[in-house]
Design a protein around this motif. Structure first.
Motif, PDB file in Angstrom:
ATOM      1  N   ALA A  51      -5.307  -2.350 -16.646  1.00 46.35           N
ATOM      2  CA  ALA A  51      -4.405  -3.463 -16.548  1.00 46.35           C
ATOM      3  C   ALA A  51      -3.187  -3.286 -15.403  1.00 46.35           C
ATOM      4  CB  ALA A  51      -3.637  -3.632 -17.923  1.00 46.35           C
ATOM      5  N   ASN A  52      -2.794  -1.828 -15.582  1.00 43.41           N
ATOM      6  CA  ASN A  52      -1.765  -1.455 -14.657  1.00 43.41           C
ATOM      7  C   ASN A  52      -2.301  -1.494 -13.212  1.00 43.41           C
ATOM      8  OD1 ASN A  52       0.000  -0.602 -16.482  1.00 43.41           O
ATOM      9  ND2 ASN A  52      -0.394   1.279 -16.469  1.00 43.41           N
ATOM     10  N   TRP A  53      -3.469  -1.154 -13.140  1.00 39.22           N
ATOM     11  CA  TRP A  53      -4.166  -1.254 -11.674  1.00 39.22           C
ATOM     12  C   TRP A  53      -4.338  -2.663 -11.142  1.00 39.22           C
ATOM     13  CZ3 TRP A  53      -3.742   2.369  -8.142  1.00 39.22           C
ATOM     14  CH2 TRP A  53      -3.897   3.761  -8.918  1.00 39.22           C
ATOM     15  N   LYS A  54      -4.717  -3.592 -12.233  1.00 43.36           N
ATOM     16  CA  LYS A  54      -4.848  -4.941 -11.739  1.00 43.36           C
ATOM     17  C   LYS A  54      -3.470  -5.455 -11.389  1.00 43.36           C
ATOM     18  CE  LYS A  54      -8.275  -7.845 -14.038  1.00 43.36           C
ATOM     19  NZ  LYS A  54      -8.715  -8.294 -15.403  1.00 43.36           N
ATOM     20  N   THR A  55      -2.511  -5.125 -12.100  1.00 42.95           N
ATOM     21  CA  THR A  55      -1.191  -5.784 -12.014  1.00 42.95           C
ATOM     22  C   THR A  55      -0.709  -5.290 -10.373  1.00 42.95           C
ATOM     23  OG1 THR A  55      -0.273  -4.118 -13.246  1.00 42.95           O
ATOM     24  CG2 THR A  55      -0.237  -6.124 -14.116  1.00 42.95           C
ATOM     25  N   LYS A  56      -1.004  -3.985 -10.246  1.00 46.64           N
ATOM     26  CA  LYS A  56      -0.500  -3.183  -8.813  1.00 46.64           C
ATOM     27  C   LYS A  56      -1.584  -4.006  -7.856  1.00 46.64           C
ATOM     28  CE  LYS A  56       0.879   1.272  -9.209  1.00 46.64           C
ATOM     29  NZ  LYS A  56       0.564   2.774  -9.104  1.00 46.64           N
ATOM     30  N   TYR A  57      -2.744  -4.207  -8.109  1.00 44.63           N
ATOM     31  CA  TYR A  57      -3.463  -4.728  -7.058  1.00 44.63           C
ATOM     32  C   TYR A  57      -3.062  -6.155  -6.819  1.00 44.63           C
ATOM     33  CZ  TYR A  57      -7.701  -7.166  -5.343  1.00 44.63           C
ATOM     34  OH  TYR A  57      -8.513  -8.137  -4.752  1.00 44.63           O
ATOM     35  N   GLU A  58      -2.729  -6.948  -7.743  1.00 43.48           N
ATOM     36  CA  GLU A  58      -2.430  -8.403  -7.736  1.00 43.48           C
ATOM     37  C   GLU A  58      -0.926  -8.319  -6.594  1.00 43.48           C
ATOM     38  OE1 GLU A  58      -3.307 -10.776 -11.419  1.00 43.48           O
ATOM     39  OE2 GLU A  58      -4.781 -10.198  -9.666  1.00 43.48           O
ATOM     40  N   GLU A  59       0.034  -7.526  -7.278  1.00 43.65           N
ATOM     41  CA  GLU A  59       1.166  -7.571  -6.437  1.00 43.65           C
ATOM     42  C   GLU A  59       1.009  -7.164  -4.913  1.00 43.65           C
ATOM     43  OE1 GLU A  59       3.773  -4.636  -8.182  1.00 43.65           O
ATOM     44  OE2 GLU A  59       3.736  -5.736 -10.164  1.00 43.65           O
ATOM     45  N   LYS A  61      -1.536  -7.818  -3.241  1.00 43.10           N
ATOM     46  CA  LYS A  61      -2.560  -8.669  -2.858  1.00 43.10           C
ATOM     47  C   LYS A  61      -1.486  -9.594  -2.231  1.00 43.10           C
ATOM     48  CE  LYS A  61      -6.578 -11.619  -3.513  1.00 43.10           C
ATOM     49  NZ  LYS A  61      -7.157 -12.282  -4.602  1.00 43.10           N
ATOM     50  N   GLU A  62      -0.571  -9.976  -3.399  1.00 40.87           N
ATOM     51  CA  GLU A  62       0.531 -11.205  -3.132  1.00 40.87           C
ATOM     52  C   GLU A  62       1.405 -10.772  -1.643  1.00 40.87           C
ATOM     53  OE1 GLU A  62       3.451 -12.646  -6.071  1.00 40.87           O
ATOM     54  OE2 GLU A  62       1.781 -12.942  -6.976  1.00 40.87           O
ATOM     55  N   GLU A  66       1.863 -12.715   1.605  1.00 42.80           N
ATOM     56  CA  GLU A  66       2.933 -12.927   2.199  1.00 42.80           C
ATOM     57  C   GLU A  66       2.949 -12.526   3.614  1.00 42.80           C
ATOM     58  OE1 GLU A  66       6.903 -11.960   0.295  1.00 42.80           O
ATOM     59  OE2 GLU A  66       5.825 -13.177  -1.402  1.00 42.80           O
ATOM     60  N   ILE A  67       2.895 -11.121   3.766  1.00 42.55           N
ATOM     61  CA  ILE A  67       3.044 -10.652   5.126  1.00 42.55           C
ATOM     62  C   ILE A  67       2.024 -11.183   6.181  1.00 42.55           C
ATOM     63  CG2 ILE A  67       2.808  -8.572   6.437  1.00 42.55           C
ATOM     64  CD1 ILE A  67       3.749  -7.028   3.653  1.00 42.55           C
ATOM     65  N   SER A  68       0.857 -11.507   5.684  1.00 44.83           N
ATOM     66  CA  SER A  68       0.130 -11.966   6.710  1.00 44.83           C
ATOM     67  C   SER A  68       0.468 -13.474   7.189  1.00 44.83           C
ATOM     68  CB  SER A  68      -1.377 -11.980   6.284  1.00 44.83           C
ATOM     69  OG  SER A  68      -1.536 -12.686   5.100  1.00 44.83           O
TER      70      SER A  68
END
Lengths: 246, 122
Positions: A51-59, A61-62, A66-68
Protein backbone atom coordinates in the motif's frame (compact mmCIF):
# COMPACT_ATOMS: atom_id res chain seq x y z
CA UNK A 1 22.92 -36.12 45.26
CA UNK A 2 24.56 -37.42 42.12
CA UNK A 3 21.22 -37.89 40.42
CA UNK A 4 20.23 -34.39 41.34
CA UNK A 5 23.47 -33.05 39.91
CA UNK A 6 23.00 -34.92 36.67
CA UNK A 7 19.52 -33.50 36.29
CA UNK A 8 20.89 -30.05 36.95
CA UNK A 9 23.61 -30.44 34.35
CA UNK A 10 21.16 -31.68 31.76
CA UNK A 11 18.69 -28.92 32.41
CA UNK A 12 21.37 -26.27 32.38
CA UNK A 13 22.66 -27.57 29.09
CA UNK A 14 19.10 -27.57 27.71
CA UNK A 15 18.64 -24.01 28.90
CA UNK A 16 21.91 -22.99 27.26
CA UNK A 17 20.89 -24.80 24.13
CA UNK A 18 17.54 -23.02 23.97
CA UNK A 19 19.07 -19.66 24.75
CA UNK A 20 21.77 -19.91 22.14
CA UNK A 21 19.32 -21.26 19.62
CA UNK A 22 16.93 -18.33 19.88
CA UNK A 23 19.81 -15.88 20.10
CA UNK A 24 21.25 -17.11 16.81
CA UNK A 25 17.82 -17.27 15.25
CA UNK A 26 17.33 -13.69 16.21
CA UNK A 27 20.74 -12.75 14.82
CA UNK A 28 19.79 -14.32 11.55
CA UNK A 29 16.43 -12.61 11.42
CA UNK A 30 17.95 -9.25 12.28
CA UNK A 31 20.58 -9.68 9.60
CA UNK A 32 18.01 -10.66 7.02
CA UNK A 33 15.68 -7.85 7.95
CA UNK A 34 18.46 -5.43 7.34
CA UNK A 35 18.56 -6.82 3.84
CA UNK A 36 14.74 -6.49 3.81
CA UNK A 37 14.15 -9.97 2.58
CA UNK A 38 10.56 -10.27 1.41
CA UNK A 39 10.36 -13.94 2.41
CA UNK A 40 10.69 -13.16 6.10
CA UNK A 41 7.79 -10.76 6.12
CA UNK A 42 4.26 -11.45 7.14
CA UNK A 43 1.32 -10.97 4.89
CA UNK A 44 0.04 -7.91 6.74
CA UNK A 45 3.45 -6.31 6.54
CA UNK A 46 3.67 -7.05 2.87
CA UNK A 47 0.24 -5.60 2.38
CA UNK A 48 1.17 -2.46 4.21
CA UNK A 49 4.35 -2.10 2.27
CA UNK A 50 2.50 -2.68 -0.94
CA UNK A 51 0.00 0.00 0.00
CA UNK A 52 2.86 2.34 0.88
CA UNK A 53 4.55 1.73 -2.41
CA UNK A 54 1.28 2.16 -4.22
CA UNK A 55 0.62 5.53 -2.65
CA UNK A 56 4.19 6.53 -3.29
CA UNK A 57 3.89 5.42 -6.88
CA UNK A 58 0.63 7.30 -7.29
CA UNK A 59 2.13 10.42 -5.82
CA UNK A 60 5.15 10.25 -8.05
CA UNK A 61 2.97 9.56 -11.05
CA UNK A 62 0.85 12.58 -10.28
CA UNK A 63 3.93 14.68 -9.84
CA UNK A 64 5.44 13.54 -13.11
CA UNK A 65 2.16 14.19 -14.84
CA UNK A 66 2.06 17.68 -13.42
CA UNK A 67 5.64 18.37 -14.31
CA UNK A 68 5.31 17.03 -17.82
CA UNK A 69 2.22 19.13 -18.30
CA UNK A 70 3.97 22.30 -17.24
CA UNK A 71 6.94 21.29 -19.35
CA UNK A 72 4.68 20.92 -22.35
CA UNK A 73 3.10 24.30 -21.82
CA UNK A 74 6.55 25.81 -21.41
CA UNK A 75 7.65 24.13 -24.60
CA UNK A 76 4.61 25.37 -26.44
CA UNK A 77 5.12 28.82 -25.06
CA UNK A 78 8.77 28.97 -25.92
CA UNK A 79 8.31 27.60 -29.41
CA UNK A 80 5.21 29.59 -30.18
CA UNK A 81 6.08 32.65 -28.13
CA UNK A 82 8.84 33.96 -30.34
CA UNK A 83 7.03 32.95 -33.50
CA UNK A 84 3.64 34.30 -32.54
CA UNK A 85 5.21 37.44 -31.21
CA UNK A 86 6.98 37.98 -34.49
CA UNK A 87 3.94 37.21 -36.62
CA UNK A 88 1.73 39.27 -34.38
CA UNK A 89 4.10 42.17 -34.54
CA UNK A 90 4.42 42.05 -38.30
CA UNK A 91 0.67 41.65 -38.58
CA UNK A 92 0.11 44.57 -36.29
CA UNK A 93 2.57 46.65 -38.26
CA UNK A 94 0.98 45.93 -41.60
CA UNK A 95 -2.47 46.47 -40.14
CA UNK A 96 -1.47 49.76 -38.62
CA UNK A 97 0.11 50.83 -41.84
CA UNK A 98 -2.99 49.84 -43.75
CA UNK A 99 -5.19 51.61 -41.26
CA UNK A 100 -3.10 54.76 -41.41
CA UNK A 101 -2.14 54.72 -37.77
CA UNK A 102 1.51 55.30 -38.49
CA UNK A 103 3.57 57.93 -40.19
CA UNK A 104 4.79 56.48 -43.47
CA UNK A 105 7.37 57.44 -46.01
CA UNK A 106 8.27 56.22 -49.45
CA UNK A 107 8.35 56.74 -53.15
CA UNK A 108 5.36 58.67 -54.40
CA UNK A 109 3.74 61.69 -55.90
CA UNK A 110 2.77 65.11 -54.62
CA UNK A 111 -0.06 66.76 -56.53
CA UNK A 112 -0.75 70.43 -56.01
CA UNK A 113 -4.13 71.79 -57.07
CA UNK A 114 -5.21 75.38 -57.21
CA UNK A 115 -7.75 77.48 -59.03
CA UNK A 116 -6.61 79.38 -62.04
CA UNK A 117 -6.39 83.10 -61.61
CA UNK A 118 -8.25 85.38 -63.99
CA UNK A 119 -5.00 86.27 -65.75
CA UNK A 120 -4.19 82.65 -66.41
CA UNK A 121 -7.45 81.80 -68.03
CA UNK A 122 -7.32 80.80 -71.64
CA UNK A 123 -10.00 81.26 -74.16
CA UNK A 124 -13.33 79.62 -73.44
CA UNK A 125 -12.21 79.04 -69.88
CA UNK A 126 -13.80 80.36 -66.77
CA UNK A 127 -12.85 80.22 -63.17
CA UNK A 128 -13.96 77.21 -61.30
CA UNK A 129 -13.56 75.97 -57.81
CA UNK A 130 -12.17 72.71 -56.61
CA UNK A 131 -15.05 70.56 -55.58
CA UNK A 132 -15.13 67.53 -53.39
CA UNK A 133 -15.88 65.42 -56.41
CA UNK A 134 -12.55 66.46 -57.94
CA UNK A 135 -10.74 65.28 -54.85
CA UNK A 136 -12.73 62.07 -54.68
CA UNK A 137 -11.96 61.30 -58.30
CA UNK A 138 -8.27 61.98 -57.90
CA UNK A 139 -8.10 59.87 -54.74
CA UNK A 140 -9.94 57.06 -56.42
CA UNK A 141 -7.66 57.21 -59.43
CA UNK A 142 -4.61 57.15 -57.19
CA UNK A 143 -5.97 54.14 -55.35
CA UNK A 144 -6.60 52.47 -58.67
CA UNK A 145 -2.98 53.10 -59.56
CA UNK A 146 -1.88 51.28 -56.43
CA UNK A 147 -1.40 54.07 -53.95
CA UNK A 148 -0.68 52.67 -50.52
CA UNK A 149 -1.19 55.84 -48.56
CA UNK A 150 -2.91 59.08 -49.51
CA UNK A 151 -3.38 62.37 -47.75
CA UNK A 152 -5.15 65.59 -48.70
CA UNK A 153 -3.71 68.65 -47.01
CA UNK A 154 -2.14 66.31 -44.47
CA UNK A 155 -5.45 64.61 -43.73
CA UNK A 156 -4.75 60.92 -44.07
CA UNK A 157 -7.25 59.04 -46.19
CA UNK A 158 -8.34 55.95 -44.32
CA UNK A 159 -11.17 53.48 -44.75
CA UNK A 160 -13.70 55.70 -43.01
CA UNK A 161 -12.55 58.99 -44.49
CA UNK A 162 -15.31 61.19 -45.84
CA UNK A 163 -14.82 63.80 -48.53
CA UNK A 164 -17.95 65.87 -48.58
CA UNK A 165 -18.98 69.33 -49.67
CA UNK A 166 -20.50 71.29 -46.85
CA UNK A 167 -22.64 74.34 -47.31
CA UNK A 168 -22.27 77.15 -49.82
CA UNK A 169 -19.42 79.32 -50.90
CA UNK A 170 -17.81 81.29 -48.14
CA UNK A 171 -18.40 84.85 -49.33
CA UNK A 172 -15.54 86.32 -47.41
CA UNK A 173 -12.76 84.14 -48.73
CA UNK A 174 -14.55 82.93 -51.83
CA UNK A 175 -13.85 79.30 -50.90
CA UNK A 176 -15.83 76.16 -50.60
CA UNK A 177 -15.92 74.11 -47.47
CA UNK A 178 -14.96 70.51 -47.86
CA UNK A 179 -15.13 68.11 -44.96
CA UNK A 180 -12.35 65.57 -44.86
CA UNK A 181 -12.08 63.22 -41.90
CA UNK A 182 -14.83 65.27 -40.28
CA UNK A 183 -12.59 68.32 -40.41
CA UNK A 184 -13.68 71.40 -42.30
CA UNK A 185 -11.19 72.62 -44.83
CA UNK A 186 -11.70 76.03 -46.37
CA UNK A 187 -9.09 76.65 -48.99
CA UNK A 188 -8.60 76.95 -52.71
CA UNK A 189 -5.34 75.10 -52.72
CA UNK A 190 -4.94 71.41 -52.15
CA UNK A 191 -1.95 69.19 -51.87
CA UNK A 192 -2.52 65.52 -52.40
CA UNK A 193 0.25 63.18 -51.39
CA UNK A 194 0.34 59.55 -52.40
CA UNK A 195 2.83 56.77 -51.82
CA UNK A 196 3.19 54.17 -54.51
CA UNK A 197 4.87 53.72 -57.85
CA UNK A 198 5.32 57.39 -58.77
CA UNK A 199 5.14 56.82 -62.54
CA UNK A 200 1.94 54.82 -62.29
CA UNK A 201 0.42 57.41 -60.03
CA UNK A 202 1.39 60.30 -62.26
CA UNK A 203 0.19 58.61 -65.45
CA UNK A 204 -3.11 57.65 -63.92
CA UNK A 205 -3.92 61.21 -62.96
CA UNK A 206 -2.07 63.30 -65.55
CA UNK A 207 -1.80 60.88 -68.43
CA UNK A 208 -3.96 60.61 -71.45
CA UNK A 209 -7.56 60.51 -70.35
CA UNK A 210 -6.54 61.22 -66.79
CA UNK A 211 -8.83 63.18 -64.56
CA UNK A 212 -6.75 66.33 -64.65
CA UNK A 213 -7.02 66.52 -68.41
CA UNK A 214 -10.80 66.48 -68.15
CA UNK A 215 -11.22 69.48 -65.90
CA UNK A 216 -10.72 73.11 -66.75
CA UNK A 217 -9.78 76.08 -64.68
CA UNK A 218 -7.57 74.23 -62.31
CA UNK A 219 -3.80 74.34 -62.17
CA UNK A 220 -2.43 70.96 -61.26
CA UNK A 221 1.22 70.12 -60.86
CA UNK A 222 2.78 66.83 -60.01
CA UNK A 223 6.08 66.27 -58.30
CA UNK A 224 7.66 62.86 -58.12
CA UNK A 225 9.68 62.17 -55.03
CA UNK A 226 11.54 59.28 -53.54
CA UNK A 227 10.66 60.45 -50.08
CA UNK A 228 7.06 61.38 -49.67
CA UNK A 229 6.11 61.60 -46.06
CA UNK A 230 2.52 61.07 -45.07
CA UNK A 231 1.46 61.67 -41.51
CA UNK A 232 -0.69 59.28 -39.59
CA UNK A 233 -4.40 59.58 -39.02
CA UNK A 234 -4.85 61.62 -35.87
CA UNK A 235 -8.41 60.75 -34.97
CA UNK A 236 -9.82 57.83 -33.11
CA UNK A 237 -11.05 54.78 -34.95
CA UNK A 238 -14.23 53.91 -33.14
CA UNK A 239 -16.82 51.33 -33.94
CA UNK A 240 -20.30 51.34 -32.54
CA UNK A 241 -22.47 49.10 -34.63
CA UNK A 242 -20.28 46.49 -36.14
CA UNK A 243 -19.82 43.24 -34.36
CA UNK A 244 -17.49 40.48 -35.24
CA UNK A 245 -19.14 37.39 -36.66
CA UNK A 246 -17.33 34.16 -36.13
CA UNK B 1 31.33 -31.17 34.32
CA UNK B 2 28.95 -28.28 34.43
CA UNK B 3 31.14 -26.11 32.24
CA UNK B 4 31.35 -28.86 29.65
CA UNK B 5 27.58 -29.12 29.69
CA UNK B 6 27.24 -25.35 29.25
CA UNK B 7 29.73 -25.31 26.36
CA UNK B 8 28.13 -28.24 24.58
CA UNK B 9 24.69 -26.73 25.04
CA UNK B 10 25.86 -23.38 23.69
CA UNK B 11 27.56 -24.86 20.64
CA UNK B 12 24.64 -27.11 19.83
CA UNK B 13 22.20 -24.24 20.27
CA UNK B 14 24.27 -22.00 18.00
CA UNK B 15 24.46 -24.64 15.31
CA UNK B 16 20.73 -25.36 15.42
CA UNK B 17 19.92 -21.67 15.53
CA UNK B 18 22.03 -20.98 12.46
CA UNK B 19 20.59 -23.84 10.44
CA UNK B 20 16.95 -23.51 11.48
CA UNK B 21 14.71 -21.78 8.92
CA UNK B 22 14.19 -18.14 9.77
CA UNK B 23 10.96 -17.00 11.29
CA UNK B 24 8.86 -14.05 10.15
CA UNK B 25 10.01 -10.57 11.04
CA UNK B 26 6.90 -9.88 13.12
CA UNK B 27 7.70 -12.76 15.43
CA UNK B 28 11.31 -11.70 15.82
CA UNK B 29 10.27 -9.03 18.32
CA UNK B 30 8.75 -11.78 20.51
CA UNK B 31 11.93 -13.75 20.18
CA UNK B 32 14.03 -10.76 21.12
CA UNK B 33 12.05 -10.12 24.30
CA UNK B 34 12.30 -13.82 25.16
CA UNK B 35 16.07 -13.61 24.79
CA UNK B 36 16.21 -10.65 27.12
CA UNK B 37 14.09 -12.50 29.68
CA UNK B 38 16.26 -15.61 29.40
CA UNK B 39 19.45 -13.60 29.78
CA UNK B 40 17.99 -11.94 32.84
CA UNK B 41 17.26 -15.36 34.31
CA UNK B 42 20.79 -16.53 33.56
CA UNK B 43 22.39 -13.53 35.23
CA UNK B 44 20.02 -13.92 38.14
CA UNK B 45 21.06 -17.55 38.41
CA UNK B 46 24.75 -16.67 38.38
CA UNK B 47 24.38 -14.01 41.03
CA UNK B 48 22.26 -16.38 43.07
CA UNK B 49 24.94 -19.04 42.89
CA UNK B 50 27.57 -16.55 44.02
CA UNK B 51 25.40 -15.48 46.92
CA UNK B 52 24.64 -19.11 47.77
CA UNK B 53 20.93 -18.61 47.32
CA UNK B 54 20.66 -20.50 44.07
CA UNK B 55 17.50 -22.54 43.77
CA UNK B 56 17.31 -24.79 40.78
CA UNK B 57 13.51 -24.80 40.58
CA UNK B 58 13.34 -21.07 40.84
CA UNK B 59 15.94 -20.74 38.13
CA UNK B 60 14.21 -23.03 35.66
CA UNK B 61 10.72 -21.73 36.32
CA UNK B 62 12.04 -18.14 36.08
CA UNK B 63 13.77 -18.88 32.83
CA UNK B 64 10.69 -20.26 31.08
CA UNK B 65 8.00 -18.22 32.81
CA UNK B 66 9.76 -14.91 32.27
CA UNK B 67 10.30 -15.69 28.60
CA UNK B 68 6.75 -16.82 27.97
CA UNK B 69 5.24 -14.02 30.02
CA UNK B 70 7.28 -11.40 28.21
CA UNK B 71 6.23 -12.87 24.87
CA UNK B 72 2.58 -12.77 25.94
CA UNK B 73 2.96 -9.20 27.16
CA UNK B 74 4.49 -8.16 23.86
CA UNK B 75 1.66 -9.85 22.02
CA UNK B 76 -0.89 -8.08 24.20
CA UNK B 77 0.89 -4.79 23.60
CA UNK B 78 0.76 -5.40 19.87
CA UNK B 79 -2.98 -6.01 20.08
CA UNK B 80 -3.51 -2.95 22.28
CA UNK B 81 -1.15 -0.88 20.15
CA UNK B 82 0.92 -0.09 23.26
CA UNK B 83 4.63 -0.87 23.39
CA UNK B 84 4.49 -3.02 26.51
CA UNK B 85 7.68 -4.80 25.51
CA UNK B 86 9.53 -1.61 26.36
CA UNK B 87 8.45 -1.97 29.99
CA UNK B 88 9.56 -5.61 30.00
CA UNK B 89 12.91 -4.66 28.52
CA UNK B 90 13.40 -1.91 31.10
CA UNK B 91 12.65 -4.29 33.94
CA UNK B 92 14.78 -7.14 32.60
CA UNK B 93 17.75 -5.02 31.64
CA UNK B 94 17.58 -3.17 34.95
CA UNK B 95 17.67 -6.46 36.81
CA UNK B 96 20.48 -7.64 34.57
CA UNK B 97 22.54 -4.64 35.57
CA UNK B 98 21.77 -5.22 39.26
CA UNK B 99 22.86 -8.84 38.96
CA UNK B 100 25.98 -7.82 37.05
CA UNK B 101 26.80 -5.42 39.87
CA UNK B 102 26.47 -8.22 42.38
CA UNK B 103 28.71 -10.49 40.30
CA UNK B 104 31.26 -7.74 39.82
CA UNK B 105 31.38 -6.87 43.50
CA UNK B 106 31.77 -10.51 44.45
CA UNK B 107 34.75 -11.03 42.19
CA UNK B 108 36.35 -7.73 43.14
CA UNK B 109 36.15 -8.67 46.82
CA UNK B 110 37.54 -12.10 46.08
CA UNK B 111 40.47 -10.82 44.08
CA UNK B 112 41.31 -8.00 46.43
CA UNK B 113 41.36 -10.48 49.31
CA UNK B 114 43.77 -12.71 47.42
CA UNK B 115 45.96 -9.77 46.63
CA UNK B 116 46.14 -8.67 50.23
CA UNK B 117 46.94 -12.20 51.35
CA UNK B 118 49.83 -12.31 48.90
CA UNK B 119 51.08 -8.99 50.17
CA UNK B 120 50.97 -10.24 53.75
CA UNK B 121 52.81 -13.43 52.75
CA UNK B 122 55.58 -11.41 51.17
Amino acid sequence: MKKGKNVMVVTISIVCFLLMMIVFMQFKVAKQTQETDIDTMQETELRQQLANWKTKYEETKEKTQEISNTLETYKKETSSDAKTKETLETELKTLEQALGKTDVEGEGLIISLREKKESELEENEYTTQIYANDLINIVNTLKDAGAEAISINDERIISTTDIVMVGDVDEEFNTLTIKINSKFIRTNEYEIKAIGNSSYLENSVFGKGGYITQIDGIVATAKKSNKVRINKYNGEIETKYIEEVN
Amino acid sequence: MIFIAITIGCILGALVGINIPTISYTYSSYLAIAIIAALDSVFGGISGTLKGEFDFKVFISGFFCNSILSILLTYLGNKLNVDIYLAAIVVFVGRMFLNLTIIRKYYIEKWSKKWEERKIKK
